[in-house]
Design a protein around this motif. Structure first.
Motif, PDB file in Angstrom:
ATOM      1  N   ALA A 194     -68.366  44.342 -25.728  1.00  7.64           N
ATOM      2  CA  ALA A 194     -67.673  43.111 -25.421  1.00  7.64           C
ATOM      3  C   ALA A 194     -68.094  42.098 -25.796  1.00  7.64           C
ATOM      4  N   LYS A 195     -67.358  41.174 -26.601  1.00 10.42           N
ATOM      5  CA  LYS A 195     -67.618  39.834 -26.946  1.00 10.42           C
ATOM      6  C   LYS A 195     -66.657  38.864 -26.458  1.00 10.42           C
ATOM      7  N   ILE A 196     -67.100  38.269 -25.512  1.00  8.94           N
ATOM      8  CA  ILE A 196     -66.269  37.345 -24.750  1.00  8.94           C
ATOM      9  C   ILE A 196     -66.320  35.977 -24.862  1.00  8.94           C
ATOM     10  N   PRO A 197     -65.210  35.424 -25.471  1.00  5.19           N
ATOM     11  CA  PRO A 197     -65.013  33.757 -25.750  1.00  5.19           C
ATOM     12  C   PRO A 197     -65.017  33.309 -24.394  1.00  5.19           C
ATOM     13  N   THR A 198     -65.662  32.096 -24.267  1.00  6.41           N
ATOM     14  CA  THR A 198     -65.495  31.036 -23.330  1.00  6.41           C
ATOM     15  C   THR A 198     -65.076  29.949 -23.276  1.00  6.41           C
ATOM     16  N   GLU A 199     -65.372  29.232 -24.679  1.00  3.81           N
ATOM     17  CA  GLU A 199     -64.856  28.021 -24.939  1.00  3.81           C
ATOM     18  C   GLU A 199     -65.607  26.859 -23.791  1.00  3.81           C
ATOM     19  N   TRP A 200     -66.646  27.379 -23.510  1.00  2.00           N
ATOM     20  CA  TRP A 200     -67.592  26.797 -22.758  1.00  2.00           C
ATOM     21  C   TRP A 200     -66.713  26.289 -21.410  1.00  2.00           C
ATOM     22  N   ASN A 201     -65.752  27.217 -20.991  1.00  2.00           N
ATOM     23  CA  ASN A 201     -64.989  27.025 -19.746  1.00  2.00           C
ATOM     24  C   ASN A 201     -65.312  27.866 -18.688  1.00  2.00           C
ATOM     25  N   ALA A 202     -65.591  27.586 -17.642  1.00  2.00           N
ATOM     26  CA  ALA A 202     -66.189  28.455 -16.330  1.00  2.00           C
ATOM     27  C   ALA A 202     -64.891  29.642 -16.166  1.00  2.00           C
ATOM     28  N   ASP A 203     -63.621  29.116 -16.093  1.00  3.63           N
ATOM     29  CA  ASP A 203     -62.591  29.861 -15.832  1.00  3.63           C
ATOM     30  C   ASP A 203     -62.249  31.052 -16.787  1.00  3.63           C
ATOM     31  N   THR A 204     -62.418  30.422 -18.001  1.00  6.20           N
ATOM     32  CA  THR A 204     -62.202  31.427 -19.132  1.00  6.20           C
ATOM     33  C   THR A 204     -63.143  32.357 -19.098  1.00  6.20           C
TER      34      THR A 204
END
Length: 335
Positions: A194-204
């Motif tokens: 799993a490579k999980i994008p976050t966009e530096w967003n906690a909810d994401t």
């Protein structure tokens, strides 16, 4: 004289946190004025960073012009123009967008005012500025390599996940690359599922990790590209019954990055195996010295690296005093 770790306290940070989104000026006696322009104080890392810079400049007797742009590139450009109009002696800046800051660099060049980027370099440009940056790739590689060795010693194969930062941020890319370099050396032990994008967003990040754990319930190895996501990680792992200490059944081998107080607390309590740490004290010294050198006409490289370090369960007692997050944690937990 640079700020010492003993002088950097939680009390000095408390008042600063409330200034996010405000433009302000802090005056001290001195012959030089340095503009300190941050795009926001949206994590403990940036709050700590601006305070360390502030204290260091005050000790040198400099006058300080501060501004927060609220991640608004146009607003920050106007703040740069205001600093130029004030004829500051140097600018320390944290920009939101590496390309959008280029006109600000050019404006500073035209005014012959040194500009230093703190912890976040600009995009490539002919305009001259200096960037202070942690060696993200090496720091991540060292921290994750330790975790991989722990995984190998377990005698089991592990499925891994990485929480990736905003790929518009060079720091996020370098941390991802460091992770990938480390796990590639342990292909017989680690499989990245799993490579999980976050966009530096906690909810994401929370949603992405929750989905990854549902799709791969046997994930047992995790790297986060920033410690500010720790609360969301803890919540997701608890919900999946994977929040266990080192040595306990079901423990997820967990590596962080940045060196937040939460990371030190989790390492101390046995929930985190390793963390890549940026040395904010050293980065501040590099930034201010770069401005002073440029003012004196000395040559300064465009990129000055903070080598940082990996703090692990094996070296924690030795390395903790160098960790900015430990300094904050210690102030909150004396004795």
């Amino acid at each position: 004289m640079a700020l010492t770790r003993r002088e950097f306290t939680v009390a000095t940070l408390a008042g600063l946190a409330a200034t996010s989104g405000m433009t302000l000026a802090v005056r001290a006696q001195g012959t030089k004025t340095i503009a300190v322009l941050f795009d926001g104080l949206y994590s403990e890392f940036w709050v700590a960073g601006i305070q360390i810079i502030r204290e260091d400049l005050k000790k040198r007797g400099f006058e300080i012009m501060e501004a927060i742009s609220d991640q608004d590139d146009n607003k920050q450009f106007e703040q740069v123009r205001a600093a130029i109009a004030r004829k500051v002696d140097g600018i320390i800046i944290v920009q939101t967008d590496s390309n959008a800051v280029i006109p600000a660099i050019k404006a500073a060049n035209d005014a012959k005012i040194p500009m230093v980027h703190f912890n976040r370099p600009p995009a490539k440009t002919d305009a001259f500025s200096v960037a202070i940056q942690a060696d993200n790739q090496k720091i991540a590689r060292d921290a994750v390599t330790y975790a991989c060795e722990v995984a190998k010693q377990s005698g089991k194969k592990h499925k891994a996940a990485i929480l990736i930062g905003d790929l518009g941020d060079p720091n996020a890319i370098q941390r991802r690359d460091g992770f990938e370099e480390a796990v590639a050396q342990f292909a017989d032990t680690i499989e990245v599922v799993a490579k999980i994008p976050t966009e530096w967003n906690a909810d994401t990040a929370f949603a992405g990790l929750t989905n990854a754990l549902q799709a791969n319930p046997d994930i047992s190895f995790l790297f986060t590209s920033s410690d500010f996501l720790i609360p969301q990680i803890q919540q997701a792992l608890k919900s999946a019954d994977k929040w266990h200490k080192v040595g306990e059944d079901g423990h997820v081998i967990f590596t962080g990055f940045d060196g937040f107080p939460d990371a030190y607390a989790l390492m101390k309590d046995g929930y985190m195996d390793a963390c890549g740490v940026q040395n904010l004290f050293y980065e501040t010294e590099l930034a201010i010295q770069a401005i002073l050198d440029l003012q004196e006409g000395k040559e300064v490289d465009r990129l000055l690296l903070d080598p940082g370090f990996a703090i692990t369960q094996a070296n924690m007692e030795e390395k903790a005093p160098e960790m900015w997050g430990y300094v904050l944690w210690k102030e909150k937990n004396p004795g």
